[in-house]
Enzyme design. Structure first.
Site, PDB file in Angstrom:
ATOM      1  N   GLY A  91       0.645  -1.107  -0.207  1.00  0.00           N
ATOM      2  CA  GLY A  91       0.046   0.121  -0.083  1.00  0.00           C
ATOM      3  C   GLY A  91       0.659   1.246   0.067  1.00  0.00           C
TER       4      GLY A  91
ATOM      5  N   GLY B 107       3.687  -3.694  -3.667  1.00  0.00           N
ATOM      6  CA  GLY B 107       3.912  -4.041  -5.167  1.00  0.00           C
ATOM      7  C   GLY B 107       4.505  -2.761  -5.607  1.00  0.00           C
TER       8      GLY B 107
ATOM      9  N   ARG C  97      -4.836   3.246 -16.593  1.00  0.00           N
ATOM     10  CA  ARG C  97      -4.811   3.908 -14.918  1.00  0.00           C
ATOM     11  C   ARG C  97      -5.426   5.374 -15.410  1.00  0.00           C
ATOM     12  NH1 ARG C  97      -1.205   4.874 -12.022  1.00  0.00           N
ATOM     13  NH2 ARG C  97      -2.249   4.209 -10.078  1.00  0.00           N
TER      14      ARG C  97
ATOM     15  N   TYR D  73      -8.702   5.818 -12.900  1.00  0.00           N
ATOM     16  CA  TYR D  73      -8.281   6.422 -11.683  1.00  0.00           C
ATOM     17  C   TYR D  73      -7.999   8.140 -11.822  1.00  0.00           C
ATOM     18  CZ  TYR D  73      -7.192   1.498 -10.775  1.00  0.00           C
ATOM     19  OH  TYR D  73      -6.834   0.188 -10.865  1.00  0.00           O
TER      20      TYR D  73
ATOM     21  N   CYS E 275     -10.084   4.033 -29.890  1.00  0.00           N
ATOM     22  CA  CYS E 275     -11.312   4.583 -30.506  1.00  0.00           C
ATOM     23  C   CYS E 275     -12.129   4.824 -29.108  1.00  0.00           C
ATOM     24  CB  CYS E 275     -12.022   3.487 -31.328  1.00  0.00           C
ATOM     25  SG  CYS E 275     -11.018   3.038 -32.878  1.00  0.00           S
ATOM     26  N   GLU E 276     -11.526   5.814 -28.393  1.00  0.00           N
ATOM     27  CA  GLU E 276     -11.992   6.188 -27.367  1.00  0.00           C
ATOM     28  C   GLU E 276     -11.468   7.652 -26.938  1.00  0.00           C
ATOM     29  OE1 GLU E 276     -13.474   4.755 -23.552  1.00  0.00           O
ATOM     30  OE2 GLU E 276     -13.248   3.239 -24.730  1.00  0.00           O
TER      31      GLU E 276
ATOM     32  N   TYR F  23       1.469  -1.719 -12.239  1.00  0.00           N
ATOM     33  CA  TYR F  23       0.055  -1.705 -12.647  1.00  0.00           C
ATOM     34  C   TYR F  23      -0.062  -1.079 -13.967  1.00  0.00           C
ATOM     35  CZ  TYR F  23      -0.602  -2.744  -7.735  1.00  0.00           C
ATOM     36  OH  TYR F  23      -0.960  -3.438  -6.365  1.00  0.00           O
TER      37      TYR F  23
HETATM   38  N1  LLP Z   1      -1.357  -7.198  -1.052  1.00  0.00           N
HETATM   39  C1  LLP Z   1      -2.742  -7.350  -1.465  1.00  0.00           C
HETATM   40  C2  LLP Z   1      -3.272  -8.356  -0.947  1.00  0.00           C
HETATM   41  C3  LLP Z   1      -3.221  -6.475  -2.384  1.00  0.00           C
HETATM   42  O1  LLP Z   1      -4.519  -6.618  -2.803  1.00  0.00           O
HETATM   43  C4  LLP Z   1      -2.168  -5.484  -3.076  1.00  0.00           C
HETATM   44  C5  LLP Z   1      -2.918  -4.733  -3.974  1.00  0.00           C
HETATM   45  C6  LLP Z   1      -0.924  -5.573  -2.508  1.00  0.00           C
HETATM   46  C7  LLP Z   1      -0.486  -6.347  -1.505  1.00  0.00           C
HETATM   47  C8  LLP Z   1       0.061  -4.552  -3.131  1.00  0.00           C
HETATM   48  O2  LLP Z   1      -0.464  -3.272  -2.865  1.00  0.00           O
HETATM   49  P1  LLP Z   1       0.697  -2.078  -3.340  1.00  0.00           P
HETATM   50  O3  LLP Z   1       1.881  -2.126  -2.511  1.00  0.00           O
HETATM   51  O4  LLP Z   1       0.960  -2.177  -4.899  1.00  0.00           O
HETATM   52  O5  LLP Z   1      -0.090  -0.779  -3.063  1.00  0.00           O
HETATM   53  N2  LLP Z   1      -4.875  -1.293  -9.971  1.00  0.00           N
HETATM   54  C9  LLP Z   1      -4.594  -0.390  -8.820  1.00  0.00           C
HETATM   55  C10 LLP Z   1      -3.900  -0.832  -7.724  1.00  0.00           C
HETATM   56  C11 LLP Z   1      -4.487  -2.129  -6.951  1.00  0.00           C
HETATM   57  C12 LLP Z   1      -3.961  -2.536  -5.927  1.00  0.00           C
HETATM   58  C13 LLP Z   1      -4.644  -4.012  -5.424  1.00  0.00           C
HETATM   59  N3  LLP Z   1      -3.912  -4.611  -4.592  1.00  0.00           N
HETATM   60  C14 LLP Z   1      -3.484   0.931  -9.488  1.00  0.00           C
HETATM   61  O6  LLP Z   1      -3.391   0.736 -10.739  1.00  0.00           O
HETATM   62  O7  LLP Z   1      -3.562   1.864  -8.766  1.00  0.00           O
END
Ligand code: LLP
Length: 433
Positions: A247, A291, A333, A337, A364-365, A391
């Site tokens: 996160g 991540g 994204r 978002y 086409c958007e 992502y």
């Molecule tokens: N652990 C779990 C269970 C998760 O669902 C996620 C991300 C992470 C770890 C890693 O989170 P991070 O450190 O990357 O924030 N598609 C969205 C982000 C979706 C995140 C989903 N879960 C975007 O492009 O911003």
């Protein structure tokens, strides 16, 4: 704003990993995802060393949904990280990257039986249970095949991650995990302890993504210790592990000031320690599963500029549209978002910005990517979009039957193709009608 090994070289070009970005665009074509390997590795090391220093025995898992290819899973494993997967495909990629199954955690809010079986067959170290239905299914499948699977229960801790609604996943009103506040998570712990084929080793929570303040992480650590304490009083079972999710946010613009990894680690470790002492709980081992903050800033996307158009945008006003050879399909994204990124012209990186232009994709958007300040782009220029390591590659699609871009790792002057460009034949191979 440049990241990691990025710099402007003597030719006035953007350089990354010791490689000229314009040369990369020539050699591999555009669009292309580029990953600065040293910067990705440095972030992995930072997480591992900070955690080990603050809390010996703590671990880091790489959430592969942020960025996955075999080379990425291998790199993270080499740096001593565990690997999180959330689908059969992610699991298979990690296994093909020769990741030790014991170091894999299997996630997902709807794991199908075939996926649970694949996880059991592979011998994954942990399954993060997301619902009581899944817990019972896994117990049935594990005991039918004579296995005992180590699991953590994913809890919805009732915390607002203070980020976008779509990626705030720890509130009560969420599809993820089992609610803590109404006692459902405690009941799940009790039930799990009595189910055959499962060994409950700890609790898990993830409150959201791109979080730029530490408060929610401290609150999460505190609440999870509280839940572990209540569970231990109620059942006699002690959580040996708290997985506190990923996160941590990254820089997408000048106004983003994400906390350092060291600050996150210190906050989480200190809070778990203090809260455990306060309630007389043996402090559980901690795992973080980032991540975005591992790979986001290490990645960039290169596009080639096509048409540049000036159109009326209001009374006596005009807007310059700069169309690039990608868009929605390689980066959804901005539309999903409202995401924004640092943008520059890789072949004119030393020139100051002179014009506000709208960079748009070719789908086409109305796939506006961003309104940015640049030197006035000309057809053939190379646009570099920074901070796209997380992502983007993993969220790419084939809208308009565009082929997904390749991934190239750069390091100390070398460029290594790790995912080749998709071809139209790849796309049509599935079309069997
Ligand atoms: N652990 C779990 C269970 C998760 O669902 C996620 C991300 C992470 C770890 C890693 O989170 P991070 O450190 O990357 O924030 N598609 C969205 C982000 C979706 C995140 C989903 N879960 C975007 O492009 O911003």
């Amino acid at each position: 704003m440049l990241f990691g090994t990025q710099r402007v070289n003597a030719r006035g070009h953007l350089e990354v990993g010791g490689v000229d970005a314009v040369d990369l665009a020539e050699r591999f074509g555009t669009p292309i995802y580029v990953v600065d390997e040293d910067s990705f590795r440095a972030r992995c090391r930072e997480y591992v060393s900070e955690l080990r220093r603050e809390a010996p025995g703590a671990s880091v898992a790489f959430a592969t949904k942020a960025f996955l290819c075999r080379a990425a899973a291998q790199l993270a494993a080499e740096e001593g990280l565990r690997i999180d997967v959330a689908s059969l495909g992610e699991l298979q990629a990690a296994l093909e990257a020769k990741v030790e199954p014991e170091t894999i955690t299997f996630h997902g809010n709807y794991k199908k039986d075939e996926e649970l079986l694949a996880a059991l067959d592979a011998g994954v170290g942990l399954v993060a249970i997301d619902s009581t239905d899944e817990m019972r299914a896994l117990s049935r499948l594990a005991s039918a095949t004579g296995r005992r699977q180590r699991v953590v229960i994913r809890v919805a801790p009732g915390i607002d991650g203070h980020t976008l609604d779509a990626i705030s996943t720890g509130r009560n009103d969420t599809k993820f995990g089992i609610t803590a506040e109404n006692g459902a998570a405690l009941r799940a712990v009790e039930e799990c302890l009595g189910l055959p084929g499962l060994e409950l080793v700890g609790l898990h929570a993830h409150i959201g993504s791109q979080i730029l303040v530490l408060g929610p992480f401290a609150l999460l650590a505190e609440k999870m210790v509280g839940l572990a304490k209540t569970a231990s009083v109620r059942t006699g079972w002690t959580a040996g592990l708290l997985v506190l999710g990923g996160g941590l946010g990254i820089c997408y613009g000048d106004d983003d000031a994400p906390p350092a990894v060291s600050e996150l680690v210190r906050t989480v470790v200190a809070t778990v320690r203090r809260a455990s002492q306060a309630c007389g709980l043996k402090p559980p081992r901690i795992e973080l599963e980032p991540g975005r903050s591992l790979v986001g800033e290490a990645g960039l996307t290169l596009y080639r500029v096509g048409p540049v158009k000036e159109v009326p945008s209001g009374e006596n006003e005009t807007r310059t549209y700069v169309v690039v050879d990608g868009g929605l399909s390689d980066d959804p994204r901005p539309l999903l978002y409202g995401a924004r990124y640092p943008v520059l012209l890789a072949n004119r990186a030393a020139e100051g910005p002179t014009h506000v232009v709208r960079v748009a994709g070719r789908h086409c958007e109305t796939d506006t990517l961003f309104d940015v300040r640049l030197p006035l782009p000309r057809p053939g220029d190379i646009v570099a979009v920074l901070s796209t390591g997380a992502y983007n590659h993993t969220m790419a699609s084939n809208y308009n039957y565009f082929c997904r871009p390749p991934v190239v790792f750069v390091r100390r002057g070398d460029a290594r193709l790790v995912v080749r460009r998709e071809t139209v034949e790849d796309l049509l191979r599935r079309d069997v009608g």
